[in-house]
Design a protein around this motif. Structure first.
Motif, PDB file in Angstrom:
ATOM      1  N   VAL A  66      -5.359   4.493   6.104  1.00 33.88           N
ATOM      2  CA  VAL A  66      -6.544   5.436   6.055  1.00 33.88           C
ATOM      3  C   VAL A  66      -7.349   5.462   7.332  1.00 33.88           C
ATOM      4  O   VAL A  66      -7.440   6.486   7.944  1.00 33.88           O
ATOM      5  CB  VAL A  66      -7.254   4.702   4.916  1.00 33.88           C
ATOM      6  CG1 VAL A  66      -8.564   5.698   4.740  1.00 33.88           C
ATOM      7  CG2 VAL A  66      -6.505   4.833   3.807  1.00 33.88           C
ATOM      8  N   ASP A 124      -0.705  -1.006  -4.474  1.00 34.82           N
ATOM      9  CA  ASP A 124      -1.902  -0.013  -4.500  1.00 34.82           C
ATOM     10  C   ASP A 124      -1.618   1.291  -4.292  1.00 34.82           C
ATOM     11  O   ASP A 124      -0.921   1.574  -3.142  1.00 34.82           O
ATOM     12  CB  ASP A 124      -2.818  -0.506  -3.338  1.00 34.82           C
ATOM     13  CG  ASP A 124      -4.177   0.159  -3.214  1.00 34.82           C
ATOM     14  OD1 ASP A 124      -4.326   1.164  -3.851  1.00 34.82           O
ATOM     15  OD2 ASP A 124      -4.811  -0.336  -2.323  1.00 34.82           O
ATOM     16  N   THR A 181      -4.280  -6.598   2.685  1.00 35.79           N
ATOM     17  CA  THR A 181      -4.183  -5.464   2.094  1.00 35.79           C
ATOM     18  C   THR A 181      -3.493  -4.589   2.961  1.00 35.79           C
ATOM     19  O   THR A 181      -3.503  -4.942   4.369  1.00 35.79           O
ATOM     20  CB  THR A 181      -5.382  -4.954   1.484  1.00 35.79           C
ATOM     21  OG1 THR A 181      -6.210  -4.579   2.726  1.00 35.79           O
ATOM     22  CG2 THR A 181      -6.005  -5.570   0.463  1.00 35.79           C
ATOM     23  N   SER A 182      -3.122  -3.355   2.518  1.00 35.91           N
ATOM     24  CA  SER A 182      -2.568  -2.571   3.595  1.00 35.91           C
ATOM     25  C   SER A 182      -1.215  -2.994   4.131  1.00 35.91           C
ATOM     26  O   SER A 182      -0.816  -2.748   5.370  1.00 35.91           O
ATOM     27  CB  SER A 182      -3.542  -2.086   4.544  1.00 35.91           C
ATOM     28  OG  SER A 182      -3.280  -0.670   4.886  1.00 35.91           O
ATOM     29  N   ALA A 184      -9.898   1.069  -7.798  1.00 38.40           N
ATOM     30  CA  ALA A 184     -10.652   0.609  -6.517  1.00 38.40           C
ATOM     31  C   ALA A 184     -11.591   2.010  -6.144  1.00 38.40           C
ATOM     32  O   ALA A 184     -10.871   3.197  -6.239  1.00 38.40           O
ATOM     33  CB  ALA A 184      -9.713   0.557  -5.467  1.00 38.40           C
ATOM     34  N   SER A 230      -6.312   3.891  -6.541  1.00 37.74           N
ATOM     35  CA  SER A 230      -7.571   4.226  -5.614  1.00 37.74           C
ATOM     36  C   SER A 230      -7.394   5.788  -5.581  1.00 37.74           C
ATOM     37  O   SER A 230      -7.103   6.464  -4.440  1.00 37.74           O
ATOM     38  CB  SER A 230      -7.282   3.751  -4.157  1.00 37.74           C
ATOM     39  OG  SER A 230      -7.069   2.414  -4.366  1.00 37.74           O
ATOM     40  N   MET A 261     -14.938  -3.078   5.221  1.00 31.00           N
ATOM     41  CA  MET A 261     -14.211  -2.905   6.463  1.00 31.00           C
ATOM     42  C   MET A 261     -15.026  -2.153   7.705  1.00 31.00           C
ATOM     43  O   MET A 261     -16.237  -1.496   7.115  1.00 31.00           O
ATOM     44  CB  MET A 261     -12.967  -1.740   6.152  1.00 31.00           C
ATOM     45  CG  MET A 261     -12.160  -2.339   5.213  1.00 31.00           C
ATOM     46  SD  MET A 261     -10.730  -1.006   5.029  1.00 31.00           S
ATOM     47  CE  MET A 261     -11.397   0.301   4.209  1.00 31.00           C
ATOM     48  N   PHE A 302       0.843  -1.337   0.279  1.00 33.46           N
ATOM     49  CA  PHE A 302       0.149   0.018  -0.063  1.00 33.46           C
ATOM     50  C   PHE A 302       0.731   1.176   0.086  1.00 33.46           C
ATOM     51  O   PHE A 302       1.736   1.535   0.693  1.00 33.46           O
ATOM     52  CB  PHE A 302      -0.837  -0.071   1.506  1.00 33.46           C
ATOM     53  CG  PHE A 302      -1.869   0.956   1.550  1.00 33.46           C
ATOM     54  CD1 PHE A 302      -2.941   1.224   1.040  1.00 33.46           C
ATOM     55  CD2 PHE A 302      -1.333   1.898   2.351  1.00 33.46           C
ATOM     56  CE1 PHE A 302      -3.939   2.227   0.942  1.00 33.46           C
ATOM     57  CE2 PHE A 302      -2.124   3.098   2.578  1.00 33.46           C
ATOM     58  CZ  PHE A 302      -3.318   3.189   2.023  1.00 33.46           C
ATOM     59  N   SER A 355      -8.148  -6.397   5.321  1.00 35.16           N
ATOM     60  CA  SER A 355      -7.426  -5.444   5.600  1.00 35.16           C
ATOM     61  C   SER A 355      -6.720  -5.230   6.963  1.00 35.16           C
ATOM     62  O   SER A 355      -7.315  -5.338   8.199  1.00 35.16           O
ATOM     63  CB  SER A 355      -8.379  -4.113   5.417  1.00 35.16           C
ATOM     64  OG  SER A 355      -7.562  -2.951   5.701  1.00 35.16           O
ATOM     65  N   MET A 360      -2.649  -1.251  -8.699  1.00 35.86           N
ATOM     66  CA  MET A 360      -4.043  -0.852  -8.429  1.00 35.86           C
ATOM     67  C   MET A 360      -4.194   0.983  -8.264  1.00 35.86           C
ATOM     68  O   MET A 360      -3.216   1.161  -7.369  1.00 35.86           O
ATOM     69  CB  MET A 360      -4.623  -1.402  -7.227  1.00 35.86           C
ATOM     70  CG  MET A 360      -6.047  -1.175  -6.832  1.00 35.86           C
ATOM     71  SD  MET A 360      -6.298  -2.132  -5.149  1.00 35.86           S
ATOM     72  CE  MET A 360      -7.501  -3.273  -5.932  1.00 35.86           C
ATOM     73  N   THR A 381      -2.699   4.530  -3.521  1.00 37.44           N
ATOM     74  CA  THR A 381      -3.854   5.266  -2.893  1.00 37.44           C
ATOM     75  C   THR A 381      -3.738   6.943  -2.739  1.00 37.44           C
ATOM     76  O   THR A 381      -2.541   7.180  -2.382  1.00 37.44           O
ATOM     77  CB  THR A 381      -4.339   4.672  -1.602  1.00 37.44           C
ATOM     78  OG1 THR A 381      -4.590   3.192  -2.066  1.00 37.44           O
ATOM     79  CG2 THR A 381      -5.697   5.218  -0.935  1.00 37.44           C
ATOM     80  N   ARG A 388     -14.743  -5.808  -0.907  1.00 36.88           N
ATOM     81  CA  ARG A 388     -14.435  -5.609   0.370  1.00 36.88           C
ATOM     82  C   ARG A 388     -15.327  -5.089   1.320  1.00 36.88           C
ATOM     83  O   ARG A 388     -16.281  -4.509   0.727  1.00 36.88           O
ATOM     84  CB  ARG A 388     -13.230  -5.048   0.449  1.00 36.88           C
ATOM     85  CG  ARG A 388     -13.180  -3.495   0.201  1.00 36.88           C
ATOM     86  CD  ARG A 388     -12.077  -2.847   0.725  1.00 36.88           C
ATOM     87  NE  ARG A 388     -10.815  -3.158   0.070  1.00 36.88           N
ATOM     88  CZ  ARG A 388      -9.677  -2.722   0.575  1.00 36.88           C
ATOM     89  NH1 ARG A 388      -9.755  -2.522   2.015  1.00 36.88           N
ATOM     90  NH2 ARG A 388      -8.786  -3.253   0.043  1.00 36.88           N
ATOM     91  N   TYR A 443     -14.776   2.494  -3.654  1.00 37.76           N
ATOM     92  CA  TYR A 443     -15.947   1.900  -2.784  1.00 37.76           C
ATOM     93  C   TYR A 443     -17.044   2.674  -2.494  1.00 37.76           C
ATOM     94  O   TYR A 443     -16.907   3.963  -2.258  1.00 37.76           O
ATOM     95  CB  TYR A 443     -15.252   1.554  -1.378  1.00 37.76           C
ATOM     96  CG  TYR A 443     -13.773   0.956  -1.455  1.00 37.76           C
ATOM     97  CD1 TYR A 443     -13.457   0.109  -2.566  1.00 37.76           C
ATOM     98  CD2 TYR A 443     -12.658   1.256  -0.765  1.00 37.76           C
ATOM     99  CE1 TYR A 443     -12.245  -0.401  -2.527  1.00 37.76           C
ATOM    100  CE2 TYR A 443     -11.480   0.644  -0.719  1.00 37.76           C
ATOM    101  CZ  TYR A 443     -11.266  -0.074  -1.452  1.00 37.76           C
ATOM    102  OH  TYR A 443     -10.208  -0.689  -1.761  1.00 37.76           O
ATOM    103  N   ASP A 466      -5.868  -2.407   8.194  1.00 41.29           N
ATOM    104  CA  ASP A 466      -6.027  -0.957   8.372  1.00 41.29           C
ATOM    105  C   ASP A 466      -7.195  -0.829   9.203  1.00 41.29           C
ATOM    106  O   ASP A 466      -7.642   0.115   9.604  1.00 41.29           O
ATOM    107  CB  ASP A 466      -6.342  -0.382   6.817  1.00 41.29           C
ATOM    108  CG  ASP A 466      -5.852   1.196   7.048  1.00 41.29           C
ATOM    109  OD1 ASP A 466      -5.201   1.293   7.897  1.00 41.29           O
ATOM    110  OD2 ASP A 466      -6.642   2.051   6.535  1.00 41.29           O
TER     111      ASP A 466
HETATM  112  C1  LIG Z   1      -8.730   1.280   2.067  1.00 37.57           C
HETATM  113  C2  LIG Z   1      -7.127   1.036   1.426  1.00 37.57           C
HETATM  114  C3  LIG Z   1      -7.284   0.405   0.263  1.00 37.57           C
HETATM  115  C4  LIG Z   1      -7.600   1.494  -0.960  1.00 37.57           C
HETATM  116  N1  LIG Z   1      -7.457   0.483  -2.269  1.00 37.57           N
HETATM  117  C5  LIG Z   1      -6.241   0.396   2.563  1.00 37.57           C
HETATM  118  N2  LIG Z   1      -6.296   1.194   3.594  1.00 37.57           N
HETATM  119  C6  LIG Z   1      -6.860  -1.087   2.781  1.00 37.57           C
HETATM  120  O1  LIG Z   1      -7.318  -1.234   3.900  1.00 37.57           O
HETATM  121  O2  LIG Z   1      -6.697  -1.922   1.923  1.00 37.57           O
END
Ligand SMILES: C[C@H](CCN)[C@@H](N)C(=O)O
Ligand SMILES: C[S@@+](CC[C@H](N)C(=O)[O-])C[C@H]1O[C@@H](n2cnc3c(N)ncnc32)[C@H](O)[C@@H]1O
Ligand code: SF4
Length: 373
Positions: A307, A105, A295-296, A164, A143, A234, A57, A274, A141, A107, A232, A166, A276
């Protein structure tokens, strides 16, 4: 229909109606939950064997013109703002590649410096994609938030494979509260445009924001309609200084159930766990709910912020491949190779191109799985 009837039906490969989805998501029974997660992992392993994909990330700009009420980086918040230089971004991407990840990714907040045509950053953004690609030869990717079709096309031409973006929810009232001044349809259309331009797309939900199980079921139907390759969820993490700071933080139970039900409804789609949301401590339960992507992943010394968890487990090095792999092993899983990931992508890009040409409109369930034994 009861819980086990619905579980049996979806495990047999049938899509559920909204009532049946609601039944699965509503359970608080421990045994039912365990059975839901076991069924989801069984389906995942059938499609992907024991292989998990790892995403590095790079949050390269925390400037944003929007005022999403849930986000630390909303325009008017006093948050850490930075814009990484091209060299910094490429160096971070290279160090992520060396650590063993499968995708970069990129972002950003909706940073006008990059997104407004005519500003120097517009071409710089495309150059960032090109240089990251050139230096890593890994899938990318992007974002960037809601962007124009023209820019999506240029991003694809610069080397991005994924877009990406959301929606967070498909309940229009809730969406408008979360993302004021960002028309729902415009954001949704960005994904359709990306797909038509040959990009793979990721759709995502936030949970813990007042949505009910029928809203979530409706979102699954939207995901089906979008045919997103990655989906996804979160859990919302309250952020200091935002209008939703006091909104009570939820436990992760609903997120785990959503991961499991998504897996059962969309067996061969990529579903992230994630780092995150709850950092490394939350990884095992997300994987054991049916996720197949981590991810992240963030290099400890990169000065990057997450994030929803801007600092959690970054400096201490847990959001790394080294931190993640032992946990995958405890779950009986292992990282895929880069070529396995690239093969998966190639196959999806091919299917996407065929769908775009109108050559085939086939139910997602009948698609073959690359890793199927
Ligand atoms: C939300 C973010 C990803 C963006 N494509 C990252 N913080 C995550 O959790 O994967
Ligand atoms: C920060 S944005 C980055 C990309 C771009 N700015 C956009 O909004 O599409 C990526 C995602 O992070 C998630 N996110 C942001 N703030 C969050 C929070 N407080 N808790 C959980 N997830 C959050 C949202 O799902 C959001 O779509
Ligand atoms: S979620 Fe994205 S668009 Fe919304 S304020 Fe945060 S960074 Fe900006």
């Amino acid at each position: 229909m009861g819980f086990y009837e619905a579980l049996e039906k979806v495990s047999a490969g049938e899509f559920l109606n909204q009532e049946e989805i609601a039944v699965l998501l509503s359970t608080d029974d421990e045994q039912e939950n365990r059975d839901l997660f076991t069924a989801a992992c069984k389906v995942r392993n059938k499609c992907f064997s024991n292989k998990v994909f790892l995403y590095g990330f790079v949050y390269f700009s925390t400037y944003c013109r929007n005022k999403c009420n849930f986000c630390f980086y909303r325009a008017v918040n006093k948050s850490i703002r930075y814009r990484k230089s091209l060299k910094e971004i490429v160096d971070i991407a290279v160090s992520l590649k060396k650590s063993g990840i499968h995708l970069i990714d990129l972002t950003m907040g909706e940073d006008p410096y990059y997104l407004d045509r005519g500003k120097a950053g517009y071409d710089e953004l495309l150059n960032i994609i090109k240089q990251v690609k050139k230096a890593t030869n890994l899938p990318v990717m992007i974002s960037p938030g809601t962007v124009s079709e023209k820019l999506l096309e240029k991003m694809k031409d610069s080397g991005a494979e994924w877009y990406a973006c959301y929606q967070e929810t498909h309940n229009l009232n809730l969406y408008n509260k979360l993302r004021p001044d960002q028309p729902y349809q415009k954001r949704y259309n960005s994904k359709l445009a990306a797909k038509e331009n040959g990009l793979l797309i990721e759709e995502g939900l936030l949970t813990g924001l007042g949505e009910n199980v029928y809203d979530i079921a409706a979102s699954f139907y939207k995901m089906k309609e979008l045919e997103a390759q990655q989906i996804r969820v979160m859990t919302f993490v309250p952020q200091k200084g935002t209008p939703m700071e006091q909104f009570s933080a939820h436990d992760n139970k609903m997120e785990l159930k959503i991961i499991a039900v998504m897996r059962l409804l969309f067996p061969d789609r990529l579903i992230p766990a994630s780092l995150d949301v709850e950092g490394i401590d939350g990884l095992k339960k997300r994987i054991n709910a049916g996720a197949n992507v981590v991810t992240s992943i963030i290099p400890p010394d990169s000065g990057l912020a997450g994030v929803s968890q801007s600092t959690l487990n970054i400096k201490d090095g847990w959001r790394t491949v080294q931190g993640v792999v032992p946990i995958l092993q405890e779950c009986g899983l292992a990282p895929a190779s880069v070529s396995e990931y690239k093969n998966w992508l190639k196959n999806e890009e091919h299917k996407n191109a065929e769908e775009n040409c109108g050559l085939r409109r086939q139910n997602a369930r009948n698609r073959s799985c690359v890793f199927a034994s």
